[in-house]
Design an enzyme around this catalytic site. Structure first.
Site, mmCIF file in Angstrom:
data_model
loop_
_atom_site.group_PDB
_atom_site.id
_atom_site.type_symbol
_atom_site.label_atom_id
_atom_site.label_comp_id
_atom_site.label_asym_id
_atom_site.label_seq_id
_atom_site.Cartn_x
_atom_site.Cartn_y
_atom_site.Cartn_z
ATOM 1 N N SER A 314 -27.567 4.292 26.813
ATOM 2 C CA SER A 314 -26.951 4.882 27.984
ATOM 3 C C SER A 314 -27.963 5.172 29.091
ATOM 4 O O SER A 314 -28.546 4.251 29.636
ATOM 5 C CB SER A 314 -26.206 6.153 27.536
ATOM 6 O OG SER A 314 -25.387 6.652 28.530
ATOM 7 N N ASP A 325 -36.064 -4.435 35.694
ATOM 8 C CA ASP A 325 -35.500 -5.322 36.718
ATOM 9 C C ASP A 325 -36.354 -5.374 37.977
ATOM 10 O O ASP A 325 -36.388 -6.400 38.673
ATOM 11 C CB ASP A 325 -34.088 -4.873 37.087
ATOM 12 C CG ASP A 325 -33.051 -5.321 36.057
ATOM 13 O OD1 ASP A 325 -33.451 -5.864 35.017
ATOM 14 O OD2 ASP A 325 -31.847 -5.127 36.308
ATOM 15 N N LYS A 339 -25.262 0.461 25.315
ATOM 16 C CA LYS A 339 -24.137 1.292 25.736
ATOM 17 C C LYS A 339 -24.092 1.300 27.261
ATOM 18 O O LYS A 339 -24.864 1.980 27.922
ATOM 19 C CB LYS A 339 -24.301 2.701 25.179
ATOM 20 C CG LYS A 339 -23.042 3.556 25.226
ATOM 21 C CD LYS A 339 -22.894 4.294 26.521
ATOM 22 C CE LYS A 339 -21.792 5.315 26.454
ATOM 23 N NZ LYS A 339 -21.612 6.037 27.723
#
Length: 554
Positions: A314, A325, A339
């Site tokens: 999460s 990224d 998740k």
């Protein structure tokens, strides 16, 4: 949106409520699920807030059916049971993270995310029908009043607190309470009875459980959860490290199950420059909502390694994924939980609540890292399945759909659809899978033995050692190991010193670390555990060779 809970949501135990679904009422209750779904408007009226009961229509239809069952069913049945079972069945069929939380369980779910509760400020365990103080919380009511580790609390407000009926729930209920209220505890210290009057106060539930310099230029921060105070705790640690000359940082997110989105995005901002997409969310009824960085981060020039594992979920994956990224960190460890669903918590009129998945979140490159779920998938056995198929020891055992491939600005390939795959894979230490170590590390054997050892030898240990000298000098010897194995034998786990020889050093480190936690706190425990930590060793190796990786301007 930024304060939505993102933590892994597993159904509350609540007396094994799911077990009650095997009652004779199941077929009838199953038929009520569709009606209950329509009736949720009864609870959610007013823009997602609990509202007053509806007049007529589907809400009355459901209530009429429930009233009919209550009045006519062959056996007596409580209306609350009917309503709650219908709601639970409905939500559990939607996705793995939507669920119902009963009023009596709500505090246990929300307190870790709020970052505090009101009580007397002790950590305790129950042995031999007695409540033992393991340690007092720094600055809390018990420490201020003079309670000590090893004290036995034998009465609360004059009522006996010992005996076979004593359990953690009973003790917690007596010690917790509204802020400012007083509670009298009677303590047995050695053979002397002492009375203390404690005024309950806010007790922090820390998110940053360890923050220290591994070496003069490298800091280590262990994050347990993402709660409301997490950003402030993280930045306090970061400022201390930066002021001490730290230029490299290890962020440990292993077994961090997540929490709130806002502290995750606030922490991310500190590693980036303005205008960077941090995360976005989107659902059928929730249009795309984006969160961007808005400032020059304090840590934007610091080399960073993030450690993750199969327990990182999460909000942990939001942090790890965004830094990955933007080519802003190197991620080390094993694939994260996966998740990527966002829950809203909606309070209900009786102080219970539901957590309903309303959107998916996406990392800056557009990855949704939610792993598959559905009727044919045993969702919460996935981690065990990964172990069985060899994923913890070989990265080649992980398959990602090619169509979910994304590319970072620096050209690194990353994948969605099943957690965050680290840039640098670290296989799990095979010792951790040794049957003897698994058996001896299961349950409370280590915790209980170490508490009892410290309790018997506390005066000598605290005279001889401080946190630093205990870390460097204390040795778990053969006699201590033999004593531990004797305790384990009494618990039905029989191992000889010869049998544990392959895991002897690892077991000794875990015993020493648990003792350190009892005597000196979490930070000393982590300093000891990190001495035999492959993931951290790899993180430090990566930081020493950081220039081997290609970066873009951030």
């Amino acid at each position: 949106m930024n304060n939505e809970p993102l933590s892994k949501f597993e159904h509350s135990g609540r007396g094994n409520r799911r077990g009650t679904l095997s009652s004779p009422l199941v077929p009838l209750l199953a038929s009520l699920v569709l009606i209950a779904g329509i009736c949720l408007g009864y609870f959610l009226r007013g823009g997602g807030q609990a509202g007053a009961p509806g007049r007529g229509g589907n809400a009355s239809k459901l209530l009429s059916v429930i009233n009919f069952i209550e009045s006519n069913y062959v056996d007596s049945v409580e209306k609350r049971f009917l309503v709650e079972t219908a709601i639970e069945a409905l939500l559990s069929d939607l996705d793995p993270h939507s669920g119902y939380i009963a009023a009596e369980d709500l505090a246990a779910f929300t307190e870790p995310l709020e970052g505090q509760f009101y009580g007397v400020g002790i950590e305790f365990l129950i042995q031999r029908d007695t409540l033992f103080v393991v340690r007092t919380i720094a600055g809390g009511p018990s420490e201020r009043a003079g309670l000590q580790a090893g004290d036995r609390i034998i009465a609360v407000d004059g009522i006996n607190l010992t005996g076979p009926a004593l359990n953690a729930d009973t003790a917690t209920a007596k010690l917790k309470g509204p802020r400012g209220t007083e509670v009298k505890v009677t303590v047995l210290r050695n053979t002397i009875r002492k009375d203390f009057t404690l005024k309950r106060d806010g007790i922090p539930i820390e998110s940053v459980t360890a923050a220290f310099n591994i070496d003069p230029q490298t800091g280590y921060i262990k994050l347990e959860r993402f709660a409301k105070p997490t950003y402030q705790e993280f930045m306090a640690a970061a400022h201390r490290m930066k002021d001490s000359g730290v230029k490299r940082l290890v962020i440990d997110l292993r077994n961090n199950g997540g929490g709130f989105m806002q502290p995750a995005t606030e922490i991310l901002e500190e590693f980036l420059t303005p205008g960077k997409l941090l995360v976005y969310t989107e659902g059928a009824h929730h249009p795309r909502e984006e969160v961007f960085s808005s400032k020059q981060g304090l840590l934007k020039d610091m080399d960073v390694v993030v450690i993750i594992d199969q327990g990182s979920a999460s909000a942990s994956e939001i942090v790890a994924g965004a830094l990955q990224d933007w080519d802003r960190s190197i991620t080390v460890g094993r694939r994260s939980f996966g998740k990527g669903l966002v829950q809203h918590e909606i309070p209900l009129p009786d102080q219970s609540a539901i957590r309903l998945t309303v959107a998916r979140y996406y990392t800056p490159t557009g990855r949704c890292i939610q792993k598959p779920y559905g009727d044919t998938i045993d969702y919460f056995s996935d981690v065990h399945d990964r172990l069985v198929k060899g994923e913890f020891t070989s990265p080649d055992s992980t398959d990602f759909p090619e169509e979910l491939k994304k590319t970072t600005p620096a050209g690194r390939v990353v994948y969605g659809g099943g957690g965050i795959m680290p840039d640098v894979f670290v296989p799990i230490d095979s010792l951790f899978l040794d049957p003897a170590l698994v058996a001896l590390n299961t349950g409370s054997l280590i915790r209980d033995y170490c508490f009892n050892y410290c309790d018997r030898n506390r005066t000598q240990l605290t005279r001889q050692y401080n946190a630093a000298s205990f870390t460097s000098d204390f040795v778990v010897g053969e006699s201590m190991l033999a004593g531990f194995l004797e305790d384990a034998r009494r618990q039905g786990k029989s191992y000889t010193l010869a049998a544990i020889a392959p895991v002897r050093d690892e077991l000794a480190v875990r015993l020493k670390a648990q003792m350190a936690r009892n005597l000196f706190g979490d930070e000393t425990m982590y300093k000891i555990l990190l001495q035999r930590d492959r993931d951290v060793d790899k993180a430090l190796e990566v930081l020493r060779n950081y220039n081997q990786f290609t970066w873009t301007s951030n």
